[in-house]
Design a protein around this motif. Sequence first.
Motif, short mmCIF file in Angstrom:
data_model
loop_
_atom_site.label_atom_id
_atom_site.label_comp_id
_atom_site.label_asym_id
_atom_site.label_seq_id
_atom_site.Cartn_x
_atom_site.Cartn_y
_atom_site.Cartn_z
N ARG A 98 -53.46 -0.94 -66.08
CA ARG A 98 -52.46 0.11 -66.21
C ARG A 98 -52.32 0.43 -67.69
O ARG A 98 -52.11 -0.47 -68.52
N SER A 99 -52.42 1.71 -68.02
CA SER A 99 -52.33 2.13 -69.41
C SER A 99 -51.20 3.13 -69.56
O SER A 99 -51.25 4.23 -68.99
N SER A 100 -50.19 2.77 -70.35
CA SER A 100 -49.04 3.65 -70.54
C SER A 100 -49.38 4.85 -71.43
O SER A 100 -48.60 5.80 -71.52
N ARG A 101 -50.56 4.85 -72.06
CA ARG A 101 -50.95 5.98 -72.90
C ARG A 101 -51.09 7.26 -72.09
O ARG A 101 -50.99 8.36 -72.63
N GLU A 116 -47.21 8.14 -66.48
CA GLU A 116 -46.96 7.41 -65.24
C GLU A 116 -47.85 7.97 -64.13
O GLU A 116 -48.63 8.88 -64.32
N SER A 125 -52.21 6.70 -64.88
CA SER A 125 -52.06 5.48 -65.69
C SER A 125 -52.80 4.29 -65.10
O SER A 125 -52.96 3.27 -65.75
#
Length: 606
Positions: A164-167, A170, A174
Amino acid sequence: MEPIVHDLRLSETISPYGVGAVVDVRGESLIAPDTSWWDPKRAPVIACARLSAKLRGADLRQPPTHAGRAAKETTSLLYFRFPEWRFCERCTKLSKLTGKSRGHWTNKCDCGGTLVPMRYVAVCEGGSHLQDIPWFMWAHRGNDAGVTETVRHCRAFKELKFVRSSRYGEGLASLRVVCNGCKRDRPLSDLVSKDALRRDSIRCEGTQPWEDENTGDPCNRPLKAVQRGATGNYIAERLSALDIPEEVPQSVEKRDEIRSHDYFKRVVADNGGPQSDMVAGWIADELEVSKDEVLRLAAGDEDPDRETDDAPLLELKDGEWAAFLKKLDGGRDHSGGDFIVDGWQARSAAAWPSALTSRLAAVGQVRRVREVRALKGFRRHNAEAEFISADLRSGTGRKLVYPAVETFGEGIFLRFDEERLTEWENQPEVRARAGILIDRRERSPWATRLDVPEPRYIALHTIAHLLIRRLAFASGYSSASLQERVYAHTDRPDRTAGILIYTAAGDAQGTLGGLVRLGEPGRILPLMLAALGDADVCSNDPVCIESDRQGASQLNLSACHGCVLVSETSCETANRLLDRQLVLGSANVRGLLDDVLDQARRTAAV
């Protein structure tokens, strides 16, 4: 794939976790194979001649069960891991590998983290097939600039991760599948767009998850990525029957009387001549039947309305209806066995509104009843998809085996007055309102799975729901524990007009009498009045009462969760074909029981 032993209730192996269903148990995702994987020595036969006959002589077998703690040699039902692709919640590694500890399979990663099944799987849109998404292939496909030659030829099969990448904000964007070998990074949002799997050249394998690869027939239907717990992934087709002494329907008895009449041979011999018409009239007058029926039998047309191949459930209900009628006329039942019904006439309850007792002909207190439920098979994605049998050996010449369970319980049977019901449903405005649902049913993919919503069916079905909601307060059972069986058809040789509300448990001792006690005259009639009072005003009115487009496929009229709907497992039609207006009436249509509450209130005021 390996067998894993877990504990499930016996009834859950038919619904909702039967053959072909994905089930989450103790953090693991499993799927049940078809009955060809069962050991027949550990699956006892369940006897129900009526149901077996409707399933073309198939064997009904109870899934293997055990009592107490499970051990290595314990009788059990086989389930397989599905999906096979899982990721580690600690190191995020994504793979199909399963760990082993001291010779036993575990759901642990090498790092010690728990393996979590992937959220998405691939379902065939028309063939009812189900398979894993090949995540390594998918991660290295696509039409974006990231697909370089290095990516296309990557062989780092053990370097895949699910992160999961918050960059990326949502949502699905992500959630990404990353390859540490070629540094390819692809979001799950690419997975759910239209024709996404087809564009990535991912094809249907034509199999179920427990079948060997390359054993299925070629399937050219498109695949769609769906969440593994989606409702549409498993649409079960079940059939149930009450284990009752099969009674001969009244129409069959009448036909036998006509054939055995002394003059019937003269009608047959004259073969439609003037003498046959006159003699047929004599027979009709004596036996109180129509002359046309005598002439039809003489011509050899025994039963033009019965469709034996297309209406197995209705045939089962024909025999049940005849058995209930015989019990209702017998008063207190001292017969014993698995079908015990005490009957009484509603008109004897003079203290209650005549508007109700004149329409409710009789009540049966079903003290004991045995029900057998069988799973025929399932579909995936939609109701028009290909049907998959619960036994994939179909076509091999061997007798099919269907999963089945037997339950024992109690209930309340209500028979409505045929004459008053026919008078009501012949009104043009009543037929017009029911016609709305009849037209929608014909256009719906669920048409073959639903009864024809003629006026009596809609009204009695809605009354059954109202009673289930009210009985849940008085009986001690939850509404999800109560079930309905609606007998309301005019297209049968014997017209039916009744409902059975019952509860059943998979125990030889059955239930404890909390429901059948409410079938006594001094209890069931007040409960019916209370149920009608509950439906008189819905918390969603006036929107609900004025609506004619509610429910799945708009197959409900004035019916919502605030007034009529119950648990889908309690309803024969999964909360479809309901309408309060055909019960209580409105400015535009007269309800079957529209004057009951007014009369009760006037009596109470006096």
